[in-house]
Design an enzyme around this catalytic site. Sequence first.
Site, PDB file in Angstrom:
ATOM      1  N   TYR A   1       1.783   5.080   6.389  1.00  0.00           N
ATOM      2  CA  TYR A   1       2.593   4.499   5.273  1.00  0.00           C
ATOM      3  C   TYR A   1       4.129   4.359   5.526  1.00  0.00           C
ATOM      4  O   TYR A   1       4.682   3.225   5.342  1.00  0.00           O
ATOM      5  CB  TYR A   1       2.517   5.333   3.888  1.00  0.00           C
ATOM      6  CG  TYR A   1       3.457   5.152   3.122  1.00  0.00           C
ATOM      7  CD1 TYR A   1       3.413   3.924   2.335  1.00  0.00           C
ATOM      8  CD2 TYR A   1       4.500   6.268   2.645  1.00  0.00           C
ATOM      9  CE1 TYR A   1       4.284   3.626   1.201  1.00  0.00           C
ATOM     10  CE2 TYR A   1       5.491   5.596   1.393  1.00  0.00           C
ATOM     11  CZ  TYR A   1       5.259   4.259   0.983  1.00  0.00           C
ATOM     12  OH  TYR A   1       6.358   4.193  -0.247  1.00  0.00           O
TER      13      TYR A   1
ATOM     14  N   GLU B   1       0.920  -1.339  -0.059  1.00  0.00           N
ATOM     15  CA  GLU B   1       0.027   0.134  -0.027  1.00  0.00           C
ATOM     16  C   GLU B   1       0.859   1.309   0.063  1.00  0.00           C
ATOM     17  O   GLU B   1       1.636   1.394   0.727  1.00  0.00           O
ATOM     18  CB  GLU B   1      -0.936   0.105   1.151  1.00  0.00           C
ATOM     19  CG  GLU B   1      -1.990  -1.092   1.132  1.00  0.00           C
ATOM     20  CD  GLU B   1      -2.977  -0.780   0.211  1.00  0.00           C
ATOM     21  OE1 GLU B   1      -3.212   0.290  -0.291  1.00  0.00           O
ATOM     22  OE2 GLU B   1      -3.766  -1.931  -0.315  1.00  0.00           O
TER      23      GLU B   1
ATOM     24  N   THR C   1      11.311   3.151   0.579  1.00  0.00           N
ATOM     25  CA  THR C   1      11.159   4.539   0.400  1.00  0.00           C
ATOM     26  C   THR C   1      12.047   5.509   1.204  1.00  0.00           C
ATOM     27  O   THR C   1      12.501   5.090   2.215  1.00  0.00           O
ATOM     28  CB  THR C   1       9.727   5.036   0.774  1.00  0.00           C
ATOM     29  OG1 THR C   1       9.595   6.427   0.774  1.00  0.00           O
ATOM     30  CG2 THR C   1       9.030   4.484   2.036  1.00  0.00           C
ATOM     31  N   ASP C   2      12.104   6.566   0.690  1.00  0.00           N
ATOM     32  CA  ASP C   2      13.221   7.486   1.422  1.00  0.00           C
ATOM     33  C   ASP C   2      12.194   8.284   2.733  1.00  0.00           C
ATOM     34  O   ASP C   2      12.860   8.872   3.489  1.00  0.00           O
ATOM     35  CB  ASP C   2      13.451   8.688   0.591  1.00  0.00           C
ATOM     36  CG  ASP C   2      12.746   9.715  -0.015  1.00  0.00           C
ATOM     37  OD1 ASP C   2      11.212   9.219  -0.115  1.00  0.00           O
ATOM     38  OD2 ASP C   2      12.871  10.674  -0.696  1.00  0.00           O
ATOM     39  N   GLU C   3      10.872   7.923   2.488  1.00  0.00           N
ATOM     40  CA  GLU C   3       9.977   8.535   3.676  1.00  0.00           C
ATOM     41  C   GLU C   3      10.356   7.957   4.941  1.00  0.00           C
ATOM     42  O   GLU C   3       9.760   8.374   6.018  1.00  0.00           O
ATOM     43  CB  GLU C   3       8.725   8.337   3.182  1.00  0.00           C
ATOM     44  CG  GLU C   3       8.270   9.027   1.957  1.00  0.00           C
ATOM     45  CD  GLU C   3       6.812   9.292   1.333  1.00  0.00           C
ATOM     46  OE1 GLU C   3       6.036   9.228   2.391  1.00  0.00           O
ATOM     47  OE2 GLU C   3       6.742   9.510   0.287  1.00  0.00           O
TER      48      GLU C   3
ATOM     49  N   LYS D   1       6.474   0.936   6.064  1.00  0.00           N
ATOM     50  CA  LYS D   1       7.594   0.729   5.355  1.00  0.00           C
ATOM     51  C   LYS D   1       8.896   0.295   6.118  1.00  0.00           C
ATOM     52  O   LYS D   1       9.753  -0.313   6.030  1.00  0.00           O
ATOM     53  CB  LYS D   1       7.826   1.624   4.230  1.00  0.00           C
ATOM     54  CG  LYS D   1       6.831   1.807   3.284  1.00  0.00           C
ATOM     55  CD  LYS D   1       6.927   0.547   2.323  1.00  0.00           C
ATOM     56  CE  LYS D   1       7.737   0.221   1.479  1.00  0.00           C
ATOM     57  NZ  LYS D   1       7.587  -0.819   0.422  1.00  0.00           N
TER      58      LYS D   1
HETATM   59  P1  NAD Z   1       1.643   1.144  -6.462  1.00  0.00           P
HETATM   60  O1  NAD Z   1       0.671   1.448  -5.422  1.00  0.00           O
HETATM   61  O2  NAD Z   1       1.432   1.724  -7.865  1.00  0.00           O
HETATM   62  O3  NAD Z   1       1.554  -0.360  -6.490  1.00  0.00           O
HETATM   63  C1  NAD Z   1       1.462  -1.343  -5.504  1.00  0.00           C
HETATM   64  C2  NAD Z   1       1.049  -2.832  -6.189  1.00  0.00           C
HETATM   65  O4  NAD Z   1       1.018  -3.671  -5.096  1.00  0.00           O
HETATM   66  C3  NAD Z   1      -0.140  -2.749  -6.790  1.00  0.00           C
HETATM   67  O5  NAD Z   1      -0.251  -3.461  -8.243  1.00  0.00           O
HETATM   68  C4  NAD Z   1      -0.953  -3.499  -5.998  1.00  0.00           C
HETATM   69  O6  NAD Z   1      -2.158  -4.323  -6.639  1.00  0.00           O
HETATM   70  C5  NAD Z   1      -0.051  -4.564  -5.441  1.00  0.00           C
HETATM   71  N1  NAD Z   1      -0.367  -4.971  -4.034  1.00  0.00           N
HETATM   72  C6  NAD Z   1      -0.845  -4.158  -2.810  1.00  0.00           C
HETATM   73  N2  NAD Z   1      -1.145  -4.874  -1.981  1.00  0.00           N
HETATM   74  C7  NAD Z   1      -0.699  -6.473  -2.456  1.00  0.00           C
HETATM   75  C8  NAD Z   1      -0.856  -7.628  -1.702  1.00  0.00           C
HETATM   76  N3  NAD Z   1      -1.362  -7.703  -0.273  1.00  0.00           N
HETATM   77  N4  NAD Z   1      -0.348  -8.656  -2.444  1.00  0.00           N
HETATM   78  C9  NAD Z   1      -0.088  -8.385  -3.597  1.00  0.00           C
HETATM   79  N5  NAD Z   1      -0.091  -7.257  -4.357  1.00  0.00           N
HETATM   80  C10 NAD Z   1      -0.418  -6.283  -3.738  1.00  0.00           C
HETATM   81  O7  NAD Z   1       2.783   1.571  -5.871  1.00  0.00           O
HETATM   82  P2  NAD Z   1       4.252   1.982  -6.400  1.00  0.00           P
HETATM   83  O8  NAD Z   1       4.267   3.474  -6.389  1.00  0.00           O
HETATM   84  O9  NAD Z   1       4.471   1.294  -7.691  1.00  0.00           O
HETATM   85  O10 NAD Z   1       5.272   1.660  -5.406  1.00  0.00           O
HETATM   86  C11 NAD Z   1       6.015   0.195  -5.420  1.00  0.00           C
HETATM   87  C12 NAD Z   1       6.861   0.175  -4.507  1.00  0.00           C
HETATM   88  O11 NAD Z   1       8.130   1.242  -4.445  1.00  0.00           O
HETATM   89  C13 NAD Z   1       6.275   0.199  -2.946  1.00  0.00           C
HETATM   90  O12 NAD Z   1       6.720  -0.498  -2.139  1.00  0.00           O
HETATM   91  C14 NAD Z   1       6.541   1.564  -2.380  1.00  0.00           C
HETATM   92  O13 NAD Z   1       6.553   1.742  -1.017  1.00  0.00           O
HETATM   93  C15 NAD Z   1       7.991   1.952  -3.086  1.00  0.00           C
HETATM   94  N6  NAD Z   1       8.333   3.139  -3.560  1.00  0.00           N
HETATM   95  C16 NAD Z   1       7.598   4.074  -4.131  1.00  0.00           C
HETATM   96  C17 NAD Z   1       7.756   5.262  -4.510  1.00  0.00           C
HETATM   97  C18 NAD Z   1       6.939   6.216  -5.382  1.00  0.00           C
HETATM   98  O14 NAD Z   1       7.240   7.518  -5.451  1.00  0.00           O
HETATM   99  N7  NAD Z   1       5.876   5.714  -5.879  1.00  0.00           N
HETATM  100  C19 NAD Z   1       9.128   5.801  -4.086  1.00  0.00           C
HETATM  101  C20 NAD Z   1       9.748   5.085  -3.372  1.00  0.00           C
HETATM  102  C21 NAD Z   1       9.586   3.485  -3.122  1.00  0.00           C
HETATM  103  P1  TYD Z   2       2.436  12.247  -3.279  1.00  0.00           P
HETATM  104  O1  TYD Z   2       2.428  11.942  -4.766  1.00  0.00           O
HETATM  105  O2  TYD Z   2       1.249  11.704  -2.562  1.00  0.00           O
HETATM  106  O3  TYD Z   2       4.028  11.518  -2.896  1.00  0.00           O
HETATM  107  P2  TYD Z   2       4.434  11.560  -1.124  1.00  0.00           P
HETATM  108  O4  TYD Z   2       3.520  12.350  -0.223  1.00  0.00           O
HETATM  109  O5  TYD Z   2       4.456  10.120  -0.799  1.00  0.00           O
HETATM  110  O6  TYD Z   2       5.764  12.418  -1.401  1.00  0.00           O
HETATM  111  O7  TYD Z   2       2.888  13.821  -3.107  1.00  0.00           O
HETATM  112  C1  TYD Z   2       3.744  14.469  -3.533  1.00  0.00           C
HETATM  113  C2  TYD Z   2       3.789  15.991  -2.911  1.00  0.00           C
HETATM  114  O8  TYD Z   2       2.621  16.504  -3.339  1.00  0.00           O
HETATM  115  C3  TYD Z   2       3.581  15.981  -1.202  1.00  0.00           C
HETATM  116  O9  TYD Z   2       4.140  16.910  -0.738  1.00  0.00           O
HETATM  117  C4  TYD Z   2       1.947  16.184  -1.182  1.00  0.00           C
HETATM  118  C5  TYD Z   2       1.826  16.961  -2.304  1.00  0.00           C
HETATM  119  N1  TYD Z   2       0.421  16.906  -2.892  1.00  0.00           N
HETATM  120  C6  TYD Z   2      -0.286  17.885  -3.000  1.00  0.00           C
HETATM  121  O10 TYD Z   2       0.008  19.078  -2.723  1.00  0.00           O
HETATM  122  N2  TYD Z   2      -1.764  17.822  -3.338  1.00  0.00           N
HETATM  123  C7  TYD Z   2      -2.148  16.797  -3.954  1.00  0.00           C
HETATM  124  O11 TYD Z   2      -3.237  16.578  -4.586  1.00  0.00           O
HETATM  125  C8  TYD Z   2      -1.236  15.651  -3.767  1.00  0.00           C
HETATM  126  C9  TYD Z   2      -1.942  14.226  -4.221  1.00  0.00           C
HETATM  127  C10 TYD Z   2       0.022  15.726  -3.072  1.00  0.00           C
END
Ligand code: NAD
Ligand code: TYD
Length: 357
Positions: free
Chosen positions: A160, A86, A134-136, A164
């Site tokens: 979140y 998630e 994630t860096d978060e 993580k």
């Molecule tokens: P996303 O939400 O787009 O995709 C997550 C996927 O996981 C989806 O396809 C979902 O169906 C699947 N999933 C969720 N729960 C599941 C479960 N219980 N079993 C099997 N599959 C399940 O996420 P994303 O943005 O592609 O991120 C992927 C990974 O990278 C995550 O672990 C996230 O923490 C990490 N990450 C994301 C970012 C970002 O900017 N998006 C940055 C750094 C790290």
């Molecule tokens: P997001 O894409 O949700 O990533 P994260 O919170 O994991 O960094 O959001 C990126 C940045 O944009 C974050 O500072 C929250 C901000 N944000 C808005 O200002 N408006 C929005 O509608 C959303 C989704 C995010």
Amino acid sequence: MSRRLLVTGGAGFIGSNFVHHWCQHYPNDRVVVLDALTYAGNRANLAGLEERENFRFVQGDICDRSLVDRLLQTENIDTITHFAAESHVDRSILGPGAFVQTNVVGTYTLLEAFRQHWQANSQPANYRFLHVSTDEVYGSLGADDPAFSETTPYAPNSPYSASKAGSDHLVRAYYHTYELPTIITNCSNNYGPYQFPEKLIPLMCINTLMGKPLPVYGDGKNVRDWLYVGDHCSALDVVINRGAPGETYNIGGNNEVENINLVQMLCELMDELAPELPVHPAQNLITFVKDRPGHDRRYAINATKIKTQLGWTPSVTVAEGLRLTVKWYLTHHDWWQPLLSEEYQAYYQKNYVFSAS
Ligand code: NAD
Ligand code: TYD
């Protein structure tokens, strides 16, 4: 040497980009995607791959131990690349339970299954468990703080990032306790094709096309370090092939931008690239809304380790990457339109308060 990969979350944003990358660069490797297809998962992200002989899609939950055991054995998996999670901070504030279940319990389930599989096969040296994080987990930076490095103490602030962080700790413990060959990557904010429409960049593109307000949280001065998703995939590639078990690698783009500046850049690109916008210039749609609770102020990644030890650097600047991304959303209405479902509208209503500033 060819690999046999289990890619969890391979139908999500980064997972599907990674699967496309891997199948293109390593066409002889076996790739098995395990994905529950939650609201964020989309089989359409894997279009063009499903016909391949050495590709398999399995719909299922990473918390389902018997399913994971079966896949590891029957597919003779040597490498898990673990994306399933998630992943949206705003949803974690509205409902943290699913985050603990998938991110913590799910990661534990995969680790246990992989440990037994690795031990049953006499602990082969080529096995890898890559945990994509994630860096978060490092918390929030002040304006003048140095960027996050691999030794920055964990200080997660949202459900979140806390979930993580919990999963990262388990992965680390499995290396130290059992010598399971795990690697952790902590990456900054990604953007690019196939990102679900509720995340900042796709949301702004799609709302602009629909003439809807562009909701910017708080004062818009929160800073994120943006990385084009293709660069994240190339970093994961070098980590899988050359990273050392037990290590953590930070991945970032050296692209710190304030949210309001990013949204303005997107508006300018939309004005230039999208014909006949309902509201022109698009920046007239920018609307400051109630801030996210506990909103982290600034993230920034120090990616020196992966650069010096593994030779990886990002190749796409934020200006280039945003242009590519805007063009992708402009030419893929058929991909994002069906995702604006009732569930999406319900989430949107719950999350945004347009009256406050
Ligand atoms: P996303 O939400 O787009 O995709 C997550 C996927 O996981 C989806 O396809 C979902 O169906 C699947 N999933 C969720 N729960 C599941 C479960 N219980 N079993 C099997 N599959 C399940 O996420 P994303 O943005 O592609 O991120 C992927 C990974 O990278 C995550 O672990 C996230 O923490 C990490 N990450 C994301 C970012 C970002 O900017 N998006 C940055 C750094 C790290
Ligand atoms: P997001 O894409 O949700 O990533 P994260 O919170 O994991 O960094 O959001 C990126 C940045 O944009 C974050 O500072 C929250 C901000 N944000 C808005 O200002 N408006 C929005 O509608 C959303 C989704 C995010």
